[in-house]
Design an enzyme around this catalytic site. Structure first.
Site, short mmCIF file in Angstrom:
data_model
loop_
_atom_site.label_atom_id
_atom_site.label_comp_id
_atom_site.label_asym_id
_atom_site.label_seq_id
_atom_site.Cartn_x
_atom_site.Cartn_y
_atom_site.Cartn_z
N TRP A 99 0.74 -1.26 -0.13
CA TRP A 99 0.02 -0.23 -0.15
C TRP A 99 0.93 1.35 0.01
CZ3 TRP A 99 -4.35 -1.33 -1.73
CH2 TRP A 99 -4.93 -2.57 -1.66
N ASP A 166 -1.89 6.47 6.25
CA ASP A 166 -2.93 5.69 6.09
C ASP A 166 -3.44 4.73 7.23
OD1 ASP A 166 -4.35 3.71 4.85
OD2 ASP A 166 -3.05 3.08 3.23
N LYS A 190 -12.20 -2.37 6.30
CA LYS A 190 -11.51 -3.23 7.28
C LYS A 190 -12.02 -3.38 8.72
CE LYS A 190 -8.83 -3.69 3.69
NZ LYS A 190 -7.71 -2.60 3.53
#
Ligand SMILES: *Cc1c(COP(=O)(O)O)cnc(C)c1O
Length: 355
Positions: A99, A166, A190
């Site tokens: 990511w 993030d 999530k």
């Protein structure tokens, strides 16, 4: 058979969140209309956005001077939106996995990207520490939890430049000192809701200062000024997010979530370390409490598929590791139960007994 959901994302949500959201989909607040059929500007819906925002601020103790907004496009859009708004000449990125790499790729479209440290050569099995951040960087970007590799930064870093994070896969799992960040973003699927909404917590005096002309939709100012209502927001995901925030609050807030996360991790990592068949994949001090990655010990490598089948027969879902790590990954977000972790551990013990 009872299923234990260890999916990495979208992932397990508290049953009552799903049930309450389902009820509103059938009949929103007794209006005779579905949550899916009403205008986002309906007077009944504004309170949903307001309460969701207020609960995020309350649960994370967001200080004055920050806005909470709900956008579409996933965390992946934030890989673009963050540099579009905040990168003037140079930004620093900590490379801790897939990511982070995707975030760096987009930032390069807007200016210079300095990779301050990377654990790539070790297949991202640890979090680099003691790295230098250029004092003239516009910000440092970090990924607090590396969903794929199973490493996590569980403390709020002190850095000499604005910090942007993030937090897609560990937001709401621990208390966070929001004042240390200029911007925090998280795809909700999530730990907060179903897919479709991204939460952004942003410092008000940092927006509206981009070095370039921004498309209206990419400008944080657009969404802050309109309270996430510039265009049609993802109504159902925002509603289920609200239900999850209520659930977090009822269950003791982020302090309680943190405690539970530690309990779950102790149970699962404890068994990984004890069991002769398995071993963890990452440095112990950087182990993620959210995504627990493990593989077969070399001498038992051929048992990978049989264990996967064995666990599946016991009701475990989603324990297969990401292809870039292999082996197994048990995702233990807020909704994961101690019972689920114990069931996985029992499967590991029973499987070991056969060999
Ligand atoms: C899942 C994930 C993303 C991508 O989220 P999307 O909402 O699918 O764009 C980004 N960062 C992290 C840490 C993730 O876990």
């Amino acid at each position: 058979m009872k299923k234990y959901n260890f999916n990495a994302g979208p992932s397990m949500l508290p049953r009552e969140v799903i049930e309450n959201t389902a009820k509103q989909i059938l009949d929103f607040n007794g209006s005779g209309l579905s949550l899916m059929e009403i205008s986002h500007r309906a007077k009944d819906f504004q309170p949903v956005v307001d309460e969701a925002e207020a609960l995020i601020k309350e649960l994370l103790s967001v200080p004055e001077g920050y806005s909470v907004i709900f956008l579409g496009g996933g965390a992946s859009l934030q890989f673009t939106q963050v540099p579009a708004n905040f990168l003037h000449t140079k930004a620093a990125y900590l490379n801790t996995g897939t990511w982070a790499n995707k975030a760096m790729k987009e930032a390069k479209l807007y200016g210079e990207v300095v990779e301050v440290a990377s654990s790539k050569d070790a297949n991202y099995t640890f979090i680099p520490k003691n790295f230098d951040v250029p004092a003239d960087a516009d910000y440092l970007h970090i990924t607090t939890n590396n969903t794929i590799y199973g490493t996590e930064i569980r403390k709020d870093l002190d850095v000499c430049v604005p910090l942007i994070a993030d937090m897609s896969s560990d937001i709401m799992s621990r208390p966070v000192d929001v004042s240390k960040y200029d911007c925090i973003y998280a795809g909700a699927q999530k730990n907060m809701s179903m897919a479709g909404v991204t939460v952004i917590i942003v410092k008000n005096d940092k927006i509206g200062k981009a070095s370039r002309q921004l498309p209206t939709m990419l400008n944080y100012v657009t969404h802050v000024e309109k309270g996430s209502m510039f265009n049609t927001p993802p109504v159902v995901p925002i509603y289920s997010l609200l239900e999850t925030m209520r659930w977090v609050k009822r269950n003791g807030g982020v302090e309680a979530m943190d405690k539970l996360a530690k309990q779950r991790a102790e149970i699962v990592y404890g068994e990984i370390d004890r069991n002769k068949l398995f071993k963890g994949t990452v440095a112990e001090e950087d182990r993620s409490l959210m995504n627990i990655c493990f593989v077969m010990n070399e001498e038992y490598a051929e048992l990978e598929k049989p264990f996967f089948e064995f666990a599946t027969e016991r009701g475990m879902v989603g324990v297969k590791g990401h292809r870039s790590v292999g082996g197994f990954r048990a995702s233990c977000y807020n909704a994961q139960t101690i019972e689920g972790c114990n069931a996985l551990v029992q499967a590991m013990k029973d499987f070991e007994a056969k060999y």
